[in-house]
Design a protein around this motif. Structure first.
Motif, mmCIF file in Angstrom:
data_model
loop_
_atom_site.group_PDB
_atom_site.id
_atom_site.type_symbol
_atom_site.label_atom_id
_atom_site.label_comp_id
_atom_site.label_asym_id
_atom_site.label_seq_id
_atom_site.Cartn_x
_atom_site.Cartn_y
_atom_site.Cartn_z
ATOM 1 N N UNK A 227 -6.671 7.714 6.843
ATOM 2 C CA UNK A 227 -7.696 7.343 5.685
ATOM 3 C C UNK A 227 -7.114 5.830 5.056
ATOM 4 N N UNK A 228 -5.774 6.226 4.761
ATOM 5 C CA UNK A 228 -4.718 5.150 4.330
ATOM 6 C C UNK A 228 -5.355 3.692 5.141
ATOM 7 N N UNK A 229 -4.938 3.876 6.483
ATOM 8 C CA UNK A 229 -5.183 2.713 7.130
ATOM 9 C C UNK A 229 -6.599 2.125 7.445
ATOM 10 N N UNK A 230 -7.582 3.024 7.240
ATOM 11 C CA UNK A 230 -9.113 2.727 7.386
ATOM 12 C C UNK A 230 -9.211 1.990 6.324
ATOM 13 N N UNK A 231 -8.879 2.506 4.957
ATOM 14 C CA UNK A 231 -9.288 1.759 3.610
ATOM 15 C C UNK A 231 -8.332 0.482 3.627
ATOM 16 N N UNK A 232 -7.237 0.426 3.667
ATOM 17 C CA UNK A 232 -6.373 -0.477 3.234
ATOM 18 C C UNK A 232 -5.663 -1.353 4.347
ATOM 19 N N UNK A 233 -5.684 -0.733 5.691
ATOM 20 C CA UNK A 233 -5.185 -1.373 6.762
ATOM 21 C C UNK A 233 -3.734 -1.563 6.906
ATOM 22 N N UNK A 234 -3.037 -0.855 6.149
ATOM 23 C CA UNK A 234 -1.439 -0.758 6.156
ATOM 24 C C UNK A 234 -0.927 0.183 5.634
ATOM 25 N N UNK A 235 0.324 0.601 5.633
ATOM 26 C CA UNK A 235 0.962 1.546 4.971
ATOM 27 C C UNK A 235 2.456 0.937 4.679
ATOM 28 N N UNK A 236 2.817 0.609 3.394
ATOM 29 C CA UNK A 236 4.209 0.206 3.157
ATOM 30 C C UNK A 236 5.102 1.238 2.390
ATOM 31 N N UNK A 237 4.593 1.986 1.904
ATOM 32 C CA UNK A 237 5.388 2.853 0.900
ATOM 33 C C UNK A 237 4.669 4.134 0.931
ATOM 34 N N UNK A 238 5.808 5.267 0.882
ATOM 35 C CA UNK A 238 5.258 6.715 0.823
ATOM 36 C C UNK A 238 6.267 7.637 0.095
ATOM 37 N N UNK A 239 5.531 8.018 -1.003
ATOM 38 C CA UNK A 239 6.463 8.871 -1.976
ATOM 39 C C UNK A 239 6.030 10.316 -1.816
ATOM 40 N N UNK A 240 6.851 11.099 -0.933
ATOM 41 C CA UNK A 240 6.514 12.434 -0.420
ATOM 42 C C UNK A 240 7.218 13.404 -1.589
ATOM 43 N N UNK A 241 6.188 13.690 -2.566
ATOM 44 C CA UNK A 241 6.614 14.462 -3.758
ATOM 45 C C UNK A 241 5.838 15.752 -3.942
ATOM 46 N N UNK A 242 4.924 16.223 -3.057
ATOM 47 C CA UNK A 242 4.201 17.338 -3.178
ATOM 48 C C UNK A 242 5.239 18.657 -2.987
ATOM 49 N N UNK B 297 0.928 -1.062 -0.034
ATOM 50 C CA UNK B 297 -0.013 0.101 -0.003
ATOM 51 C C UNK B 297 0.944 1.153 0.210
ATOM 52 N N UNK B 298 0.750 2.308 -0.801
ATOM 53 C CA UNK B 298 1.657 3.319 -1.192
ATOM 54 C C UNK B 298 0.814 4.655 -1.063
ATOM 55 N N UNK B 299 1.247 5.714 -0.434
ATOM 56 C CA UNK B 299 0.527 7.038 -0.612
ATOM 57 C C UNK B 299 2.012 7.687 -1.588
ATOM 58 N N UNK B 300 1.078 8.687 -2.251
ATOM 59 C CA UNK B 300 1.753 9.625 -3.069
ATOM 60 C C UNK B 300 1.144 10.825 -3.053
ATOM 61 N N UNK C 120 9.243 -0.624 5.891
ATOM 62 C CA UNK C 120 8.431 0.221 4.903
ATOM 63 C C UNK C 120 9.647 0.935 4.123
ATOM 64 N N UNK C 121 9.034 1.743 3.352
ATOM 65 C CA UNK C 121 10.030 2.613 2.273
ATOM 66 C C UNK C 121 9.657 3.897 2.114
ATOM 67 N N UNK C 122 10.239 4.820 2.396
ATOM 68 C CA UNK C 122 9.986 6.211 1.914
ATOM 69 C C UNK C 122 10.707 7.036 1.126
ATOM 70 N N UNK C 123 10.292 7.586 0.244
ATOM 71 C CA UNK C 123 11.197 8.101 -0.756
ATOM 72 C C UNK C 123 10.497 9.597 -0.843
ATOM 73 N N UNK C 124 11.569 10.681 -0.730
ATOM 74 C CA UNK C 124 11.133 11.959 -0.945
ATOM 75 C C UNK C 124 11.946 12.767 -2.024
ATOM 76 N N UNK C 125 10.997 13.779 -2.604
ATOM 77 C CA UNK C 125 11.362 14.144 -3.814
ATOM 78 C C UNK C 125 12.231 15.582 -3.431
ATOM 79 N N UNK C 126 13.633 15.499 -3.916
ATOM 80 C CA UNK C 126 14.505 16.768 -3.305
ATOM 81 C C UNK C 126 14.721 17.430 -4.913
ATOM 82 N N UNK C 127 16.116 17.526 -5.423
ATOM 83 C CA UNK C 127 15.903 18.173 -6.684
ATOM 84 C C UNK C 127 17.585 18.162 -6.742
#
Length: 254
Positions: free
Chosen positions: A76-91, A8-11, A137-144
């Motif tokens: 909301x992620x946990x309520x819908x999917x029950x877990x969080x494995x990946x996050x891409x913090x890109x905004x 389960x991933x957040x973007x 889990x794995x987190x990726x952040x957008x730098x530049x």
């Protein structure tokens, strides 16, 4: 290949550009995706594209400057999917093309609030969820690439992206004991709304000058960054943490 099957991933910033390309690739690789964006309409458009190939995703409206929004996104992620494995913090935003002395504290604060504090706000709640889940889990952040060097008329943007890299490295040292890997990607010039919809002639000339010195003399497609993010988010990168990866066609090689 289904490298992210069962994940389960957040973007964040998933409504366009690199965020949209990554959301689509995550879903194609088997992940269920939470597409978060300040524009709910754009996030929903990404979800609709995922649904076209029977992927599973939901859209969430998030302003990453708001800690409460970021907390609600994870809940909301946990309520819908029950877990969080990946996050891409890109905004993020591109900032304002002004010299430092003329920048103005309000412009400065907005860039820092979105590009740096926004990543921090997301990570706080993502890390808590991953730690509680007990499966890493794995987190990726957008730098530049501007987090690795400077540029004229970009002091706030450069400062924010240098900060993202520092935040990534420090947090990776903390999170490793929980089996959580944290990395950053440093895109160069990518064909996104940030680089193709402005009317700043000076910035365009600077981009073209840098591309003429690059190894690969063109802008990248968002998909080319998404491929790196997907790899860093997968078990194939199991020994990679605390790093900042350039994906810039060799702009910073010279």
């Amino acid at each position: 290949m289904q490298n992210l099957e069962g994940k389960v991933a957040i973007v964040t910033g998933g409504g366009s550009g690199i965020g949209r390309a990554t959301s689509l690739l995550f879903a194609q690789q088997g992940a269920r995706v939470v597409v978060a964006d300040i524009s709910l309409e754009n996030a929903q458009a990404t979800v609709a594209q995922i649904a076209e190939f029977c992927g599973e995703a939901i859209a969430v409206k998030v302003d990453v400057r708001s800690d409460a929004d970021c907390q609600r996104m994870v809940e909301q992620t946990l309520e819908r999917f029950g877990q969080l494995d990946i996050a891409f913090n890109n905004a993020g935003i591109g900032g304002y093309p002004h010299l430092t002395a003329d920048y103005g504290v309000e412009n400065w604060q907005r860039v820092i609030d979105i590009n740096l504090t926004g990543v921090f706000n997301c990570m706080v709640h993502e890390l808590k969820a991953m730690e509680a889940g007990g499966k890493g889990g794995a987190i990726v952040n957008t730098a530049s690439i501007m987090g690795l060097k400077g540029t004229i008329s970009g002091s706030a943007y450069c400062a924010s992206k240098h900060g993202v890299i520092g935040l990534t490295k420090a947090s990776a040292l903390e999170a490793g004991r929980h089996g959580i890997r944290i990395n950053a990607v440093c895109p160069g010039y990518i064909e996104t709304p940030m680089t193709t919809t402005g009317d700043d002639l000076v910035a365009d000339k600077l981009i073209q000058a840098e591309l003429r010195r690059a190894a690969i003399r063109r802008m990248a497609k968002p998909q080319e960054v998404a491929e790196l993010v997907a790899w860093l988010s997968s078990d194939k990168a199991s020994f990679v943490s605390g790093s900042a990866y350039t994906v810039d066609g060799g702009v910073t090689a010279g």
